[in-house]
Design a protein around this motif. Structure first.
Motif, PDB file in Angstrom:
ATOM      1  N   GLU A  58       0.748  -1.179   0.070  1.00  0.00           N
ATOM      2  CA  GLU A  58       0.152   0.239   0.077  1.00  0.00           C
ATOM      3  C   GLU A  58       0.811   1.249  -0.015  1.00  0.00           C
ATOM      4  O   GLU A  58       1.812   1.212   0.895  1.00  0.00           O
ATOM      5  CB  GLU A  58      -1.079   0.041   1.208  1.00  0.00           C
ATOM      6  CG  GLU A  58      -2.034   1.168   1.122  1.00  0.00           C
ATOM      7  CD  GLU A  58      -2.994   0.914   2.259  1.00  0.00           C
ATOM      8  OE1 GLU A  58      -3.937   1.836   2.343  1.00  0.00           O
ATOM      9  OE2 GLU A  58      -3.004  -0.188   2.864  1.00  0.00           O
ATOM     10  N   TYR A  59       0.406   2.175  -0.732  1.00  0.00           N
ATOM     11  CA  TYR A  59       1.358   3.532  -0.983  1.00  0.00           C
ATOM     12  C   TYR A  59       0.290   4.663  -0.756  1.00  0.00           C
ATOM     13  O   TYR A  59      -0.752   4.730  -1.271  1.00  0.00           O
ATOM     14  CB  TYR A  59       2.065   3.504  -2.288  1.00  0.00           C
ATOM     15  CG  TYR A  59       2.857   2.330  -2.562  1.00  0.00           C
ATOM     16  CD1 TYR A  59       4.109   2.125  -2.144  1.00  0.00           C
ATOM     17  CD2 TYR A  59       2.530   1.165  -3.384  1.00  0.00           C
ATOM     18  CE1 TYR A  59       4.868   0.957  -2.295  1.00  0.00           C
ATOM     19  CE2 TYR A  59       3.182   0.047  -3.748  1.00  0.00           C
ATOM     20  CZ  TYR A  59       4.434   0.020  -3.279  1.00  0.00           C
ATOM     21  OH  TYR A  59       5.175  -0.916  -3.368  1.00  0.00           O
ATOM     22  N   ALA A  60       0.983   5.631  -0.242  1.00  0.00           N
ATOM     23  CA  ALA A  60       0.573   7.094  -0.256  1.00  0.00           C
ATOM     24  C   ALA A  60       0.836   7.630  -1.691  1.00  0.00           C
ATOM     25  O   ALA A  60       1.784   7.498  -2.190  1.00  0.00           O
ATOM     26  CB  ALA A  60       1.169   7.849   0.672  1.00  0.00           C
ATOM     27  N   SER A  74      -4.800   7.132  -0.557  1.00  0.00           N
ATOM     28  CA  SER A  74      -3.808   5.625  -0.630  1.00  0.00           C
ATOM     29  C   SER A  74      -4.194   4.863  -1.383  1.00  0.00           C
ATOM     30  O   SER A  74      -5.420   4.764  -1.668  1.00  0.00           O
ATOM     31  CB  SER A  74      -3.962   5.111   0.900  1.00  0.00           C
ATOM     32  OG  SER A  74      -3.116   6.083   1.984  1.00  0.00           O
TER      33      SER A  74
END
Length: 294
Positions: free
Chosen positions: A237-239, A258
């Motif tokens: 998971e990435y911002a 996100s």
């Protein structure tokens, strides 16, 4: 910048003894052509002979009597020269001129238009971590926010692409097949139609590039790149900060969210990847903005 005669001889000796491929582009052609080491030989006089492949006798005919640019790497440094290809009894002959040039470094490029900043963490120890920002631009030739259509895919690859999509949808748990189909059309265009193209070489060999954005909708974003350049992993998971250019003093509208990588798709020759990431957290006003845009 040209090379001296001594340097030129070192380069010719290097090409003669190495397995370095060539990239050749003729004036007026859209894409360069990759020539493997076993498809050419270098004579002592400084002449490259392109061998006519039995399986494709017309492979090099587009170069005949045309101005061409020949590029290659010498100790990871990109060099090129321009000349004219002529016919000979041994095959297509390319005379290497007295001066070779270095490919201009164009690593620093300003991003214009839409792009996505992805935030990664780089850990050097258990208690230390630094945040890395990767700016992913809109991929050239792709309209990120336009609804994908089958006509985007070349006719020669259309049947294979439809079979690829059908196989994916049959195993897909998402009931919204229409939305998934649109995403897969764009993925197939990149994986099928873009795989065979050869890029003009850069000044430094094996330089890492940020993935590019090839499609986005109100719930997801698709990144694409060469396999060696992809920095996003399955299940992570990435911002992400989306940058939308707008008119007026603000210049851009930003959307912070996100996303989680749901699926990774690979081309048949295992050189390119597409990453499908679904949005997991987003503010209500940003969600409304995206839905209005799409």
């Amino acid at each position: 910048m040209g090379l001296s005669g001594v340097e030129r001889k070192l380069v010719l000796d290097y090409l003669s003894q190495s397995q370095e491929p060539l990239t050749i582009k003729a004036d007026g052609s859209l894409f360069p052509l990759a020539v493997k080491r076993n498809q050419y030989e270098i004579l002592e006089q400084g002449i490259i002979i392109l061998k006519t492949p039995q399986e494709n006798p017309n492979k090099f005919e587009n170069f005949l009597n045309k101005n061409i640019s020949v590029q290659f790497y010498f100790n990871k440094l990109a060099l090129f020269f321009e000349t004219t290809a002529k016919n000979s009894s041994a095959g297509l002959a390319i005379v290497i001129p007295g001066e070779l040039s270095k490919v201009e470094d164009k690593n620093t490029q300003e991003i214009n238009g839409f792009y996505a900043t992805v935030f990664l963490e780089s850990r050097s120890g258990e208690k230390s971590a630094s945040r890395i920002n990767i700016d992913c631009p809109e991929s050239s030739g792709f309209s990120v926010f336009e609804k994908p259509v089958w006509d985007e895919i070349s006719e020669k690859n259309l049947e294979s692409a439809k079979n690829y999509v059908s196989a994916f949808l049959s195993s897909c748990k998402n009931e919204d097949k229409e939305t998934e189909t649109l995403r897969m059309i764009r993925i197939c265009r990149y994986l099928f139609d873009e795989t065979g193209t050869v890029s003009v070489r850069e000044s430094i060999e094996n330089r890492i590039h940020a993935p590019e954005v090839i499609y986005a909708d109100s719930n997801s974003i698709i990144f694409a790149s060469k396999k060696s350049d992809m920095q996003f992993s399955s299940g992570s998971e990435y911002a992400v900060l989306l940058h939308f250019p707008v008119e007026g003093p603000l210049k851009e509208r930003k959307v912070y969210l996100s996303c989680a990588v749901e699926s990774i798709f690979e081309s048949y020759d295992c050189t390119r990847l597409c990453v499908l990431a679904k949005f997991t957290q987003i503010k209500e006003e940003d969600e409304r903005f995206l839905k209005d845009r799409f």
